[in-house]
Design a protein around this motif. Structure first.
Motif, short mmCIF file in Angstrom:
data_model
loop_
_atom_site.label_atom_id
_atom_site.label_comp_id
_atom_site.label_asym_id
_atom_site.label_seq_id
_atom_site.Cartn_x
_atom_site.Cartn_y
_atom_site.Cartn_z
N LEU A 484 48.46 45.36 49.78
CA LEU A 484 49.86 45.17 49.43
C LEU A 484 50.54 46.52 49.28
N PRO A 485 51.81 46.64 49.66
CA PRO A 485 52.51 47.93 49.59
C PRO A 485 52.50 48.55 48.20
N GLN A 486 52.61 47.71 47.16
CA GLN A 486 52.65 48.23 45.79
C GLN A 486 51.43 47.81 44.98
N GLY A 487 50.42 47.26 45.63
CA GLY A 487 49.20 46.91 44.93
C GLY A 487 49.43 45.94 43.80
N LEU A 488 48.91 46.28 42.63
CA LEU A 488 49.05 45.41 41.45
C LEU A 488 50.50 45.30 40.99
N ASP A 489 51.36 46.21 41.39
CA ASP A 489 52.77 46.18 40.97
C ASP A 489 53.64 45.36 41.93
N THR A 490 53.02 44.64 42.86
CA THR A 490 53.77 43.79 43.79
C THR A 490 54.26 42.54 43.06
N TRP A 491 55.51 42.21 43.27
CA TRP A 491 56.07 41.00 42.65
C TRP A 491 55.64 39.78 43.43
N VAL A 492 55.28 38.72 42.69
CA VAL A 492 54.74 37.52 43.34
C VAL A 492 55.84 36.51 43.67
N GLY A 493 57.07 36.75 43.20
CA GLY A 493 58.15 35.82 43.48
C GLY A 493 58.20 34.70 42.46
N GLU A 494 59.30 33.97 42.47
CA GLU A 494 59.48 32.86 41.54
C GLU A 494 58.43 31.79 41.79
N SER A 495 57.69 31.43 40.72
CA SER A 495 56.59 30.45 40.80
C SER A 495 55.53 30.88 41.82
N GLY A 496 55.39 32.19 42.05
CA GLY A 496 54.38 32.68 43.00
C GLY A 496 54.72 32.37 44.44
N ARG A 497 56.03 32.32 44.74
CA ARG A 497 56.48 31.90 46.07
C ARG A 497 56.02 32.84 47.18
N GLN A 498 55.76 34.10 46.84
CA GLN A 498 55.32 35.06 47.86
C GLN A 498 53.84 34.89 48.22
N LEU A 499 53.14 34.05 47.49
CA LEU A 499 51.72 33.83 47.75
C LEU A 499 51.50 32.47 48.38
N SER A 500 50.40 32.33 49.11
CA SER A 500 50.02 31.01 49.61
C SER A 500 49.48 30.18 48.46
N GLY A 501 49.32 28.87 48.69
CA GLY A 501 48.81 28.00 47.65
C GLY A 501 47.42 28.41 47.18
N GLY A 502 46.56 28.77 48.13
CA GLY A 502 45.21 29.18 47.78
C GLY A 502 45.19 30.50 47.02
N GLN A 503 46.05 31.44 47.42
CA GLN A 503 46.12 32.73 46.71
C GLN A 503 46.63 32.54 45.28
N ALA A 504 47.68 31.73 45.12
CA ALA A 504 48.21 31.48 43.77
C ALA A 504 47.15 30.83 42.89
N ARG A 505 46.38 29.92 43.47
CA ARG A 505 45.32 29.25 42.71
C ARG A 505 44.27 30.26 42.24
N ARG A 506 43.91 31.20 43.12
CA ARG A 506 42.90 32.19 42.76
C ARG A 506 43.43 33.21 41.76
N VAL A 507 44.72 33.53 41.82
CA VAL A 507 45.30 34.41 40.81
C VAL A 507 45.23 33.74 39.43
N ALA A 508 45.52 32.44 39.39
CA ALA A 508 45.42 31.71 38.13
C ALA A 508 43.97 31.68 37.63
N LEU A 509 43.00 31.53 38.55
CA LEU A 509 41.59 31.56 38.16
C LEU A 509 41.21 32.94 37.64
N ALA A 510 41.69 34.01 38.28
CA ALA A 510 41.41 35.37 37.82
C ALA A 510 41.97 35.59 36.43
N ARG A 511 43.11 34.97 36.13
CA ARG A 511 43.69 35.09 34.79
C ARG A 511 42.78 34.46 33.75
N VAL A 512 42.16 33.34 34.08
CA VAL A 512 41.20 32.71 33.17
C VAL A 512 40.01 33.63 32.93
#
Length: 575
Positions: A484-512
C-alpha cells in the motif's frame, strides 16, 4: 398555550437545556454579540436620521440669515462607529455562534451515542438501523435551532423592544410607552402564534423526513432483493407518496413563514408610522425638536434587525419539539444488562463456558410475536465447554449459533437459564472485565473510516507497529499491506469500503488477535476466503489459540483443524 402544555414543553426540553448549560458562558456571550448587532443597527439609523435632519435645518436657517451652529464631528464619528461596529460585530457573532452550535451538536451526539452504547441488542432491535442513524444525525441536527433560533433571538428582540421604549421615552415618555405596545404584540405573535400555526405541519414534516430517509436507505441496501421479488416499483411509489406529503408540508410552512415575514415588515412599519405621527404632534406642541422627531421612526425601523429571524425559527418549532421528544424516548430506554454492585473477578488463563437450561426468543426485539413464539433462538439448551477446549458449534443459518456467542459476551440476556464463564455467573462480572476477556469475531466486519493501523488498534490501543505487522502476517495480509502507498497509515474508507470482503474480514480477525482473551469466539472466520488461504490462516492461528478456549461458529467443519469436539444446533436445540 395551556399550562399542561407548558409543563410538557418544559419537560421535553429540560434534558437539552442541561446540555446547553454546560456551555453557559459561550451562550451568554453569543447572545450579547447578537444584542450588540441590534444596538448598532438602531444607533446607526437613529443617529443618521437625527444628523441628516439637524444638518438640513441648520442649512435652512443659515440660508434664511439666521445664525446657527452644528457640531458635525461627534455625530459623524458616531455614525462611522455604528456602521463599522455593526459589520464587525455581525461577522464575529455569526462566526462565534456557529462555532458554538457545532460544539453543542458534538456534545449532543456524543451524549446520545454514549446512551446507545448502554443498550443491549434486545432494546436496539426495537428500531431499524436506519432509524438509529436518523436519531444520531437528523434529529440531533434539528436541535441546532434550540439556541440559535428559539432561545437567543427572542430574548434579544425583547431586550431591543425595551431599549426602543427607553430611547423614545427619554425624549417623550408617552411615545415610548405607546410605540412599545404594538411591538410587544408583534413579538408575542412571532413567538407563540407562529409556533402554534406551524406546529402540526412541522411535526409532520420531520416525521415524513424520517420515513423518507429510512425507506431510501432500505431501498439502496435491499435493491437486489427488491428487484428479485419484483417489489421495487411499489417501494418507489411509497417513496413518491412520502415525497409528495413532504412537499405539501414544506409549501404550507413556507406560506406560514411568509406570513410571519410580512407581519414583521408591516408591524415594524406601522409602529414607525405611529412613532412619526406621535413625534409630529409632540413637535407641534414644542415638546421635542425636529431632528428628534425624525430620529424616532427611524430607530423603530431598525427593529427589523431584531425580529426578522423569529418567523423562520418559530414556524418550524414543531420540528425541534418532535426531534427532542424522539431523542428523549431514546435516552429513556434502559437495557437489561447492567454492571453488578458487587462484582466477581474472572480467573486468568483459559475460560470455561457453561449454558444451563438456556431459552431465548428475542422478545421485545421488534420481531412479530408469532415469529418469536414459533421459532425460539434457543430452546432449553445446556452445554459445557471446558477451559482450553476447542469446540466447533455447527448449524445452519438461524440455528442459534450467534445467539450462544451473544449470550457469552453478554450482549443479550436469556429469558431463562444461566450463563457461566470461568465458573462465574456473567451477571456477577463487570461488563468491562467480561468483554476484555472474550475475543469475539462477529459475522459482520465493523471497520471505521480511519487508517488501517487505527482500526487494528481498537483491539489494543498500545500496540506498536511491529505487533500490527505480526498479526497482519498471521491473517495473510502483511504482504498486501506493505504494497500500500502509505502502509499502515492507509485509510480503509467508510465501513472498510476500500477493502474487499475477505480483506475486511481478516482485518477484523487481526484486531481480535491483538487482544488477550481467555475465550475466543470466531463466527465463520474463513468466510469469503479460498481454501488455500483459509488453510494457511488456520495453521498460523494455532500457536496463538494455544492455551485459550476456542469456539468456532460455522456451517460445517471442512476448514477447521484441531477441533476437540463438535456440537450441532438445529432450530435452537442441541442435536
Amino acid at each position: 398555550m395551556k399550562s399542561s402544555n407548558d409543563a410538557t414543553l418544559i419537560a421535553t426540553f429540560r434534558p437539552w437545556m442541561k446540555v446547553l448549560g454546560r456551555r453557559q458562558r459561550r451562550l451568554w456571550l453569543g447572545s450579547l454579540l447578537m444584542l450588540l448587532t441590534v444596538i448598532a443597527a438602531i444607533g446607526l439609523l437613529a443617529l443618521s436620521g437625527w444628523f441628516i435632519t439637524a444638518t438640513a435645518i441648520t442649512g435652512v436657517m443659515l440660508a434664511a440669515g439666521i445664525q446657527s451652529t452644528l457640531d458635525i464631528y461627534r455625530p459623524g464619528a458616531g455614525i462611522r462607529f455604528f456602521a463599522v461596529g455593526r459589520s464587525v460585530v455581525r461577522y464575529v457573532e455569526r462566526t462565534y455562534n456557529h462555532d458554538t452550535v457545532l460544539r453543542l451538536l458534538a456534545d449532543l451526539r456524543a451524549g446520545m451515542f454514549t446512551a446507545m452504547t448502554r443498550l443491549d441488542e434486545r432494546v436496539m432491535g426495537q428500531l431499524r438501523a436506519s432509524e438509529w442513524l436518523n436519531r444520531l444525525t437528523a434529529d440531533i441536527d434539528a436541535l441546532d435551532s434550540l439556541y440559535l433560533r428559539l432561545l437567543a433571538p427572542p430574548l434579544v428582540a425583547l431586550l431591543a423592544i425595551a431599549g426602543i421604549g427607553v430611547l423614545l421615552g427619554l425624549f417623550a415618555p408617552g411615545i415610548g410607552i405607546v410605540v412599545t405596545i404594538p411591538l410587544l404584540g408583534l413579538w408575542l405573535w412571532l413567538v407563540v402564534g407562529q409556533a402554534r400555526l406551524g406546529l402540526a405541519a412541522s411535526r409532520r414534516r420531520i416525521a415524513t423526513l424520517d420515513r423518507l430517509r429510512m425507506r431510501s436507505v432500505e431501498q439502496m441496501q435491499g435493491l437486489a432483493e427488491l428487484r428479485c421479488y419484483d417489489t421495487l416499483a411499489s417501494h418507489r411509489r411509497r417513496l413518491a407518496d412520502e415525497e409528495q406529503a413532504l412537499y405539501e408540508d414544506q409549501r404550507r410552512l413556507g406560506r406560514y413563514q411568509a406570513l410571519g415575514n410580512a407581519l414583521v415588515g408591516m408591524g415594524v412599519t406601522l409602529s414607525a408610522v405611529l412613532a412619526l405621527w406621535l413625534g409630529a404632534r409632540a413637535f407641534s406642541a414644542g415638546e421635542i425638536r425636529g431632528p428628534v422627531m425624525v430620529m424616532m421612526p427611524l430607530a423603530v425601523l431598525a427593529m427589523n434587525e431584531a425580529l426578522a429571524s423569529l418567523p423562520g425559527g418559530f414556524t418550524h418549532f414543531g420540528s425541534t419539539l418532535a426531534a427532542a421528544e424522539r431523542l428523549n424516548g431514546i435516552a429513556s430506554l434502559q437495557g437489561a444488562i447492567t454492571d453488578p454492585q458487587s462484582a466477581d473477578t474472572l480467573p486468568t488463563g483459559a475460560l470455561s463456558l457453561d449454558l444451563v437450561d438456556i431459552s431465548l426468543d428475542y422478545s421485545g426485539s421488534g420481531l412479530p410475536t408469532e415469529v418469536r413464539s414459533v421459532t425460539p433462538a434457543l430452546d432449553h439448551v445446556s452445554l459445557s465447554i471446558q477451559a482450553g477446549e476447542r469446540v466447533a458449534l455447527l448449524g445452519a443459518s438461524g440455528a442459534g449459533k450467534s445467539s450462544v456467542a451473544r449470550l457469552a459476551a453478554r450482549l443479550i440476556e436469556p429469558e431463562q437459564g444461566q450463563v457461566v464463564i470461568g465458573g462465574k455467573d456473567v451477571g456477577q462480572v463487570t461488563l468491562a472485565d467480561l468483554r476484555s476477556r472474550i475475543g469475539y469475531l462477529t459475522q459482520q466486519a465493523e471497520l471505521f473510516h480511519d487508517t488501517l493501523a487505527a482500526n487494528l488498534r481498537l483491539g489494543d490501543a498500545q500496540a506498536d507497529d511491529a505487533r500490527l505487522w505480526d498479526v497482519l502476517g498471521i491473517v495473510d495480509l502483511a504482504a498486501w499491506a506493505r504494497e500500500l502507498p502509505q502502509g499502515l497509515d492507509t485509510w480503509v474508507g467508510e465501513s472498510g469500503r476500500q477493502l474487499s470482503g475477505g480483506q475486511a474480514r481478516r482485518v477484523a480477525l487481526a484486531r481480535v488477535l491483538l487482544s488477550d482473551p481467555g475465550l475466543v469466539i470466531l463466527d465463520e472466520p474463513f468466510s469469503g476466503l479460498d481454501a488455500a488461504t483459509a488453510s494457511r490462516i488456520a495453521e498460523r492461528l494455532d500457536p496463538w489459540l494455544a492455551g485459550r478456549t476456542v469456539i468456532y461458529l460455522a456451517h460445517d467443519d471442512s476448514v477447521l483443524s484441531q477441533v476437540d469436539r463438535t456440537i450441532r444446533l438445529r432450530e435452537g436445540r442441541l442435536v
